[in-house]
Design a protein around this motif. Sequence first.
Motif, PDB file in Angstrom:
ATOM      1  N   ARG A 138      -7.401 -16.107 -14.909  1.00  0.00           N
ATOM      2  CA  ARG A 138      -6.363 -16.289 -13.894  1.00  0.00           C
ATOM      3  C   ARG A 138      -6.924 -15.952 -12.524  1.00  0.00           C
ATOM      4  N   GLN A 139      -6.660 -16.821 -11.584  1.00  0.00           N
ATOM      5  CA  GLN A 139      -7.029 -16.597 -10.183  1.00  0.00           C
ATOM      6  C   GLN A 139      -5.791 -16.151  -9.425  1.00  0.00           C
ATOM      7  N   PHE A 140      -5.909 -15.082  -8.681  1.00  0.00           N
ATOM      8  CA  PHE A 140      -4.768 -14.604  -7.910  1.00  0.00           C
ATOM      9  C   PHE A 140      -5.269 -14.048  -6.581  1.00  0.00           C
ATOM     10  N   THR A 141      -4.355 -13.851  -5.661  1.00  0.00           N
ATOM     11  CA  THR A 141      -4.706 -13.399  -4.313  1.00  0.00           C
ATOM     12  C   THR A 141      -3.903 -12.152  -3.968  1.00  0.00           C
ATOM     13  N   ILE A 142      -4.609 -11.150  -3.480  1.00  0.00           N
ATOM     14  CA  ILE A 142      -3.961  -9.940  -2.971  1.00  0.00           C
ATOM     15  C   ILE A 142      -3.753 -10.120  -1.474  1.00  0.00           C
ATOM     16  N   ARG A 143      -2.512 -10.084  -1.069  1.00  0.00           N
ATOM     17  CA  ARG A 143      -2.183 -10.181   0.362  1.00  0.00           C
ATOM     18  C   ARG A 143      -1.459  -8.905   0.770  1.00  0.00           C
ATOM     19  N   GLU A 144      -2.060  -8.195   1.704  1.00  0.00           N
ATOM     20  CA  GLU A 144      -1.496  -6.918   2.148  1.00  0.00           C
ATOM     21  C   GLU A 144      -1.657  -6.785   3.657  1.00  0.00           C
ATOM     22  N   GLU A 145      -0.727  -6.056   4.244  1.00  0.00           N
ATOM     23  CA  GLU A 145      -0.895  -5.592   5.622  1.00  0.00           C
ATOM     24  C   GLU A 145      -1.163  -4.095   5.557  1.00  0.00           C
ATOM     25  N   LEU A 146      -2.365  -3.701   5.915  1.00  0.00           N
ATOM     26  CA  LEU A 146      -2.806  -2.323   5.769  1.00  0.00           C
ATOM     27  C   LEU A 146      -2.688  -1.586   7.097  1.00  0.00           C
ATOM     28  N   ASP A 147      -2.256  -0.361   7.009  1.00  0.00           N
ATOM     29  CA  ASP A 147      -2.273   0.513   8.179  1.00  0.00           C
ATOM     30  C   ASP A 147      -3.635   1.162   8.287  1.00  0.00           C
ATOM     31  N   SER A 200      -4.801  -7.217   8.261  1.00  0.00           N
ATOM     32  CA  SER A 200      -4.331  -8.233   7.321  1.00  0.00           C
ATOM     33  C   SER A 200      -5.426  -8.520   6.294  1.00  0.00           C
ATOM     34  N   LEU A 201      -5.086  -8.371   5.013  1.00  0.00           N
ATOM     35  CA  LEU A 201      -6.034  -8.583   3.922  1.00  0.00           C
ATOM     36  C   LEU A 201      -5.604  -9.770   3.084  1.00  0.00           C
ATOM     37  N   SER A 202      -6.568 -10.653   2.775  1.00  0.00           N
ATOM     38  CA  SER A 202      -6.384 -11.726   1.808  1.00  0.00           C
ATOM     39  C   SER A 202      -7.615 -11.723   0.900  1.00  0.00           C
ATOM     40  N   ALA A 203      -7.426 -11.241  -0.324  1.00  0.00           N
ATOM     41  CA  ALA A 203      -8.552 -11.084  -1.245  1.00  0.00           C
ATOM     42  C   ALA A 203      -8.336 -11.973  -2.470  1.00  0.00           C
ATOM     43  N   LEU A 204      -9.227 -12.931  -2.668  1.00  0.00           N
ATOM     44  CA  LEU A 204      -9.195 -13.769  -3.859  1.00  0.00           C
ATOM     45  C   LEU A 204      -9.787 -12.982  -5.024  1.00  0.00           C
ATOM     46  N   ASP A 263     -13.506 -14.095  -2.708  1.00  0.00           N
ATOM     47  CA  ASP A 263     -13.629 -14.109  -1.256  1.00  0.00           C
ATOM     48  C   ASP A 263     -12.648 -13.109  -0.644  1.00  0.00           C
ATOM     49  N   ILE A 264     -13.149 -12.220   0.200  1.00  0.00           N
ATOM     50  CA  ILE A 264     -12.320 -11.204   0.841  1.00  0.00           C
ATOM     51  C   ILE A 264     -12.304 -11.470   2.346  1.00  0.00           C
ATOM     52  N   ILE A 265     -11.109 -11.698   2.877  1.00  0.00           N
ATOM     53  CA  ILE A 265     -10.942 -11.981   4.305  1.00  0.00           C
ATOM     54  C   ILE A 265     -10.052 -10.908   4.912  1.00  0.00           C
ATOM     55  N   VAL A 266     -10.543 -10.267   5.962  1.00  0.00           N
ATOM     56  CA  VAL A 266      -9.799  -9.222   6.652  1.00  0.00           C
ATOM     57  C   VAL A 266      -9.759  -9.557   8.141  1.00  0.00           C
ATOM     58  N   THR A 267      -8.569  -9.523   8.713  1.00  0.00           N
ATOM     59  CA  THR A 267      -8.408  -9.783  10.146  1.00  0.00           C
ATOM     60  C   THR A 267      -7.550  -8.690  10.767  1.00  0.00           C
ATOM     61  N   LEU A 268      -7.701  -8.522  12.060  1.00  0.00           N
ATOM     62  CA  LEU A 268      -6.958  -7.505  12.803  1.00  0.00           C
ATOM     63  C   LEU A 268      -5.794  -8.159  13.527  1.00  0.00           C
TER      64      LEU A 268
END
Length: 521
Positions: free
Chosen positions: A169-178, A285-289, A268-273
């Motif tokens: 299973r492929q899933f994505t973790i999407r979080e807004e981190l402090d 902002s985190l988007s981790a495949l 793939d891990i993408i992190v933006t401010l």
Amino acid sequence: MDLQTSKQTIAISDIILDTFLEQGVECDMILPDYCPDVVKILKCSVTPVILSTQLSGDKVEAEGSASIRLYYLSEGGGLYCYEQKYPFEKTAELKETPLRPVAEASATLDYVNCRAMSQRRVDIRGAVTVHLKVEGQKEQNVISTAQGGGICLRSQMFPITKLIGTAARQFTIREELDPVPGSPAVESILHAYGCAALTEYKVISGKIIAKGELRLQLLYRPQGDSSQGEDSTLCPATMEYRLPISQILDIEGAEEGACCEVRFEPGDIIVTLKNEGAPGEEKISLSALMFAKAKLYANVEISLADDCYSTLYACTYHAAPMRLEQTSAMVDEHRQQRASIELPEEASGEVLSLWGDISAVTLTEEGLSAQLDLHLLACDGEGVPVYFERALEIPASVPLQPGEEMIEPRIQLEDIGYSRSGERLELSCDLRVTCRRCISHIFSAIQEINVDETHPKPQRTAALTIFFARKGESLWEIARQYSTSMEAIMEENSLSEEILPENRMLMIPMVTSVRNGTDTE
């Protein structure tokens, strides 16, 4: 003569494809306007990730993406990192179409070189190796019983391990981190590095419930004093997060207590401010495949015949070789491995960030060995960032019993920590070692029997024959020699074992038959 045989279909796991393909990485990296000019390149790194693997007819296709990161110093001595994606795909043909196939793919970096063509453009040249593997099942029809024509069939029960189900299973973790409390305010994210760790799993009817963590490290540029220029803060900082993972995998045949392999893998891990609040209130902002994978195994017994003869006629048979594999134990161990590396002379200042990845796993006499590729950012004596790499061999002992071998060995890096001790760096690596300890051998199973009625065997006239047998002789071979049945010899001599435990005299009974296929003693 009426020879009657019945057959069974045996499905044996087999490797249909196991190949390595080279993928070139060639591109120009042109910096966007928001990035300062390149003054000094510290490192160009390439991290390949397989995003999807699928079977299409007689082909296996893998799609991936290589994250190309350029670490460099600007005119003011500040550390910057720019990342660019390089998509790729590889295809391999299958020589045969397997039953219930399972396709897997992985990618590792071979090499990468870079050259600054200007302060805004960098030429990238490298190569990635893509490993494509397809495991399937081959069905073979083999004889299970035979009657008539004086046929004697030798069958044995064999315990084997069957792959009965897979799930992915492929899933994505999407979080807004402090930001981590107490950390300097974030100006920009330089890079993100993540490890996936499986903490527990549970098998229930038709499902596997897996839990774990994404262990995330962020390297970032802290906000500096704008009155002193854009690079007033030269040393980056790090923040670490532990994000829980939970997935339910549907897998047919799963039952409580079943043998299985379960793992999480980062993609793939993408992190933006997100600069939407006041200073110090930024959101990350985190988007981790991510990937969750499982294989389910069952131990079963099958009956196979490997030899036969006729007490009445000349007889031949055709047998096909099979590789039979039995899992004796599933190895799934979390280990902490400590190591030490010497820092280069230029890394005399603060250690900024350390990350690593397992690039290869090999078999050794003691068990397994993993190559851990380390990447380290530090500062020199004047606070200017420097970059270097080291490769470590990490041993992992796996005790085996005589006759055992390791199947599908894997060492996964789940976390890495460090502390500085003078001119050395002390490492602590959390590893997960998995494999199946198996016993395997090649067995020739009978597929066809031919009885030649035109060549009858001479019949003995004596009802009993005396035979002096030696310790270790096979009753099957003695029965073949005298054209009788092994069961008749065992019954006549009150024996329970097919191999004689001692020297002794045997009474060999004659087996008589009516040559229409009905056997009598």
